[in-house]
Scaffold this motif. Structure first.
Motif, short mmCIF file in Angstrom:
data_model
loop_
_atom_site.label_atom_id
_atom_site.label_comp_id
_atom_site.label_asym_id
_atom_site.label_seq_id
_atom_site.Cartn_x
_atom_site.Cartn_y
_atom_site.Cartn_z
N PRO A 311 0.80 -1.23 0.00
CA PRO A 311 0.00 0.00 0.00
C PRO A 311 0.83 1.28 0.00
O PRO A 311 0.32 2.35 -0.35
N ALA A 312 2.11 1.20 0.38
CA ALA A 312 2.96 2.39 0.40
C ALA A 312 3.51 2.75 -0.97
O ALA A 312 4.09 3.83 -1.15
N LEU A 313 3.33 1.87 -1.97
CA LEU A 313 3.86 2.12 -3.30
C LEU A 313 2.97 3.09 -4.07
O LEU A 313 1.77 3.16 -3.84
N HIS A 314 3.59 3.79 -5.03
CA HIS A 314 2.86 4.73 -5.87
C HIS A 314 3.28 4.52 -7.32
O HIS A 314 4.42 4.14 -7.62
N GLY A 315 2.36 4.77 -8.23
CA GLY A 315 2.63 4.58 -9.65
C GLY A 315 3.64 5.57 -10.17
O GLY A 315 3.79 6.68 -9.66
N GLY A 316 4.36 5.16 -11.21
CA GLY A 316 5.32 6.04 -11.84
C GLY A 316 6.72 5.96 -11.27
O GLY A 316 7.66 6.49 -11.87
N VAL A 321 7.95 -1.71 -9.70
CA VAL A 321 7.92 -3.10 -10.18
C VAL A 321 8.98 -3.94 -9.48
O VAL A 321 8.68 -5.07 -9.03
N PRO A 322 10.24 -3.48 -9.34
CA PRO A 322 11.21 -4.30 -8.59
C PRO A 322 10.78 -4.61 -7.17
O PRO A 322 11.00 -5.72 -6.67
N VAL A 323 10.14 -3.65 -6.50
CA VAL A 323 9.68 -3.90 -5.13
C VAL A 323 8.57 -4.95 -5.13
O VAL A 323 8.54 -5.85 -4.28
N LEU A 324 7.64 -4.85 -6.08
CA LEU A 324 6.57 -5.84 -6.17
C LEU A 324 7.13 -7.23 -6.46
O LEU A 324 6.66 -8.23 -5.90
N VAL A 325 8.12 -7.31 -7.33
CA VAL A 325 8.76 -8.60 -7.61
C VAL A 325 9.40 -9.14 -6.34
O VAL A 325 9.26 -10.34 -6.01
#
Length: 419
Positions: A311-316, A321-325
């Motif tokens: 939830p702390a991530l933001h688009g752009g 993407v590396p954090v999600l991976v």
């Protein structure tokens, strides 16, 4: 209580019968997960089915898990698991072979495909319950973690490779031939499992026939009455409930809030698979080194808690993407470590005559919570937005490790207590 010897004299891979079980289970899982993609694609590409029909097809294929798990668990306990697996393989190979021929001749309609999906689902429930009970009858108790590590590793590989293989077959060959490939995998499993030579000790049957409902009640009472198994059941239910809620919101959050493409979403989700393979390998070593309780609670807390990062991530952002991976990879590693450890604990705490019923009871309760969790995720996303809903549902996943930490499982050492 008696305890397992912590020494393992020789690798399970030197055991020819275990290798046959592993090959059969791996081939069966690959055929099963490939079919989960092939059958819907056959409906879309050959029968031109719409979204509603496709949803019904998937629901029919998944229904046997909820409808039959408890009954199958009660039934399997009284039979040779090897026989159940061989018959299940033969049945799935036969029906898929017939469906492939019917599809090639243009004779397979949607009703036939629905029936096929249901039959394959039923036989898969029988095989999956039987192979879990089979391991306990085939190997010594002090090798259960090794055995489960190998079987869970092949299952993870099948979850990764099966859908990809099914999609590739439908793309590069005809859909009926892709269906036939499933029959080939089940045929390979039939041959491998059928070659197991070690005599299987089947629990003694009562001279008076016992009704299935009574056997189901006995399985439920056994799980409820054992503190460790009761905790495994409750923790599994909590995990499945909140994980289903998280995934419902997660699949909305990635494309809408983070504005990720389909390729980026697929890349992030795919990282769970390699992580699960690594987790299965670690599960063969870490519990014996650090203790089952420490590994179980620690892996569950870290693996479930890692989703709080999302939830702390933001688009752009370049790191999104590396954090999600990384999140999905860590979740795959630790989640699989928990799965293998829990399975070893469950099998060791359960008498041979109750293995099928205990496995079916825990699976039934866990999977039964998933639809409710999915509904909760949708309701919360509509009411609070995807970011807030994701934070709440991800925090809810931590209920599972809390239940484990408060139970006798947290105090397990480097050896497992036998039933």
């Amino acid at each position: 209580m008696l305890f397992c010897d912590s020494s393992v004299s020789a690798s399970l891979w030197r055991d020819a019968d275990f290798r046959r079980l592993w090959v059969g289970q791996a081939a069966s899982q690959l055929g099963e997960h490939a079919s989960l993609v092939v059958l819907p694609l056959l409906a879309v590409l050959t029968l031109h089915s719409g979204a509603g029909e496709l949803g019904v097809l998937r629901a029919v294929g998944q229904a046997p898990v909820l409808l039959l798990s408890l009954f199958v668990g009660a039934w399997v306990d009284g039979w040779r698991t090897r026989t159940v697996m061989v018959v299940s393989d033969a049945g799935r190979a036969l029906v898929l072979g017939v469906a492939a021929v019917a599809g090639w001749l243009g004779l397979l309609g949607l009703p036939g495909l629905l029936g096929l999906a249901f039959v394959v689902g039923v036989l898969s429930v029988f095989f999956d319950v039987a192979y879990q009970a089979s391991l306990v009858r085939l190997v010594q108790r002090d090798r259960l973690v090794q055995g489960n590590s190998a079987l869970e590793g092949s299952r993870s590989a099948a979850q990764i490779g099966g859908p990809a293989l099914g999609g590739a077959l439908v793309t590069f060959v005809s859909a009926p031939l892709a269906v036939a490939s499933g029959a080939v995998f089940f045929g390979l499993s039939f041959l491998a499992v059928g070659r197991i030579r070690r005599a299987e000790a089947v629990p003694e049957r009562s001279p008076v026939p016992v009704r299935v409902r009574r056997r189901i009640r006995e399985g439920i009472r056994f799980v409820v009455g054992d503190a460790s198994l009761r905790t495994v059941c409750l923790a599994s239910a909590a995990f499945q409930f909140f994980f289903a809620a998280v995934m419902t919101v997660y699949l909305l959050f990635l494309p809408r809030d983070l504005r990720l493409s389909g390729t980026a979403v697929g890349l992030a989700l795919a990282a769970t698979g390699p992580g699960a393979l690594l987790g299965a390998l670690l599960a063969a070593r870490l519990p014996r080194r650090f203790g089952y309780g420490v590994v179980l609670v620690g892996a569950a807390a870290l693996g479930d808690g890692v989703f709080l990062v999302v939830p702390a991530l933001h688009g752009g952002s370049a790191v999104t993407v590396p954090v999600l991976v990384a999140v999905n990879f860590v979740f795959g590693v630790l989640g699989q470590l928990v799965n293998v450890t829990v399975m070893a604990v469950r099998q060791t705490a359960t008498p041979d005559g109750m293995q099928g019923r205990v496995a079916a009871t825990i699976n039934f309760v866990g999977m039964g919570m998933s639809p409710l969790g999915s509904l909760l995720g949708g309701v919360l996303a509509s009411a609070w937005g995807t970011r807030g809903a994701l934070l709440v549902t991800a925090a809810g996943m931590l209920l599972s490790p809390v239940l484990l930490a408060l139970s006798p499982l947290a105090r397990l050492g480097r050896t497992l207590p036998e039933s």
